[in-house]
Design an enzyme around this catalytic site. Structure first.
Site: not given
Ligand code: APR
Length: 229
Positions: A216, A114, A174, A106, A172, A133, A200, A90
Site C-alpha cells: 500500500a 458502556c 481480504s 468496526h 488492504g 461508566c 495479493a 480498522n
Molecule cells: N499492502 C497492501 N495490502 C496488504 C499489505 C500491504 N503491505 N499487507 C497485507 N495486505 C493485505 C492482504 O493481502 C489481505 O488482503 O491486507 C489484507 C489483510 O486481510 P485481513 O487480515 O483479513 O484484514 P481485513 O480484511 O481488514 O479484515 C477484515 O476482519 O477480523 C475482522 O474486524 C476484523 O476489520 C477486520 C475484518
C-alpha cells in the site's frame, strides 16, 4: 471527472505501520481465537482476556505512525475537487493521525463503550473488567469495537455513499468479512467504477474492474498521484 470517491480500507493499509493484519501469515487470528477475544460471548465468558487483547492492540496503535498510504489518502481528501469518503474496518486511528477523516464501521480502540447505557468516552490506555461508566456509573465498560455477531456502525450512512459514488476503491482488505466485502457489488450496481489495491489477490478481486498489486505504501501514493494529475 470530479465525482465522489469512496475508499474502503482494511488491515493491509496499516501493515507497513507495524500493525499486524488478521489473516496473513502469523496474523492476529493465528494467535488468538476469534470466539475468545472478538465476540460478545467471549467477553461475557472472560472479560479480562478480552481487555488484555485490546489493551495490547490499543497501546501498539497509540505508538504507530501513519505510512505513505494513509498520507496519500489524506492528500486525496484535501486536494480532490469532489467528495472523498474513507470507510475503514480498522480501529487503529491511523487515518486521523495522517490528517484524514474516516467512518469507523468496526469502532475504534481509542473509544470505550458502556454496555449498560450506551455512553461512549475516550478509552484509557488499558481497561479492566468492571470499568466504571462515567455517565451511569455501572461497572459496564467494554472496548468500543464491533465484534463478530454485532452490527457494524454507520451502515445507513455507508449505504448512501455506496449508492452515490462514482469511484469505489478497496485498499488492504481480504474481502472475507461481510458486510464490508459486499460494498464493491453495491457500488458497482449503482454504476461506480471499481478498483482494488492490495498486496495479493483477495476473496473479492474478481468483482473489481481495475487492480493495483503491491504494498500500500507504494501503490496508494501512485494511484492518488494519477487521480490528482
Ligand atoms: N499492502 C497492501 N495490502 C496488504 C499489505 C500491504 N503491505 N499487507 C497485507 N495486505 C493485505 C492482504 O493481502 C489481505 O488482503 O491486507 C489484507 C489483510 O486481510 P485481513 O487480515 O483479513 O484484514 P481485513 O480484511 O481488514 O479484515 C477484515 O476482519 O477480523 C475482522 O474486524 C476484523 O476489520 C477486520 C475484518
Amino acid at each position: 471527472m470530479a465525482g465522489k470517491i469512496v475508499v474502503l480500507t482494511g488491515a493491509g493499509i496499516s501493515a507497513e505501520s507495524g500493525l499486524g493484519t488478521f489473516r496473513d501469515e502469523g496474523g492476529l487470528w493465528a494467535k488468538h481465537r476469534i470466539e475468545d477475544v472478538a465476540t460478545p460471548e467471549g467477553f461475557a465468558r472472560d472479560p479480562a482476556l478480552v481487555h488484555r487483547f485490546y489493551n495490547a492492540r490499543r497501546i501498539q496503535a497509540a505508538e504507530a505512525l501513519p505510512n505513505a498510504a494513509h498520507e496519500a489518502l489524506a492528500r486525496l481528501q484535501r486536494d480532490w475537487p469532489g467528495e472523498v469518503v474513507i470507510v475503514t474496518q480498522n480501529v487503529d486511528g491511523l487515518h486521523e493521525k495522517a490528517g484524514a477523516t474516516a467512518i469507523h464501521m468496526h469502532g475504534e480502540l481509542s473509544s470505550a463503550l458502556c454496555y449498560r447505557c450506551g455512553h461512549r468516552w475516550p478509552s484509557p490506555p488499558e481497561m479492566a473488567p468492571g470499568e466504571p461508566c462515567p455517565a451511569c456509573h455501572a461497572r459496564a465498560g467494554r472496548p468500543d469495537i464491533v465484534w463478530f455477531g454485532e452490527m457494524p456502525y454507520h451502515m445507513d450512512e455507508i449505504a448512501d455513499h455506496l449508492q452515490t459514488c462514482d469511484l469505489f476503491a478497496s485498499i488492504g482488505t481480504s474481502g472475507q468479512v461481510y458486510p464490508a466485502a459486499g460494498f464493491v457489488q453495491e457500488a458497482a450496481y449503482a454504476g461506480a467504477r471499481t478498483i482494488e489495491l492490495n498486496l495479493a489477490d483477495s476473496e473479492i478481486s474478481r468483482a473489481f474492474e481495475d487492480h493495483r498489486v503491491g504494498p500500500a505504501s507504494r501503490v496508494v501514493p501512485q494511484w492518488v498521484a494519477e487521480l490528482l494529475a
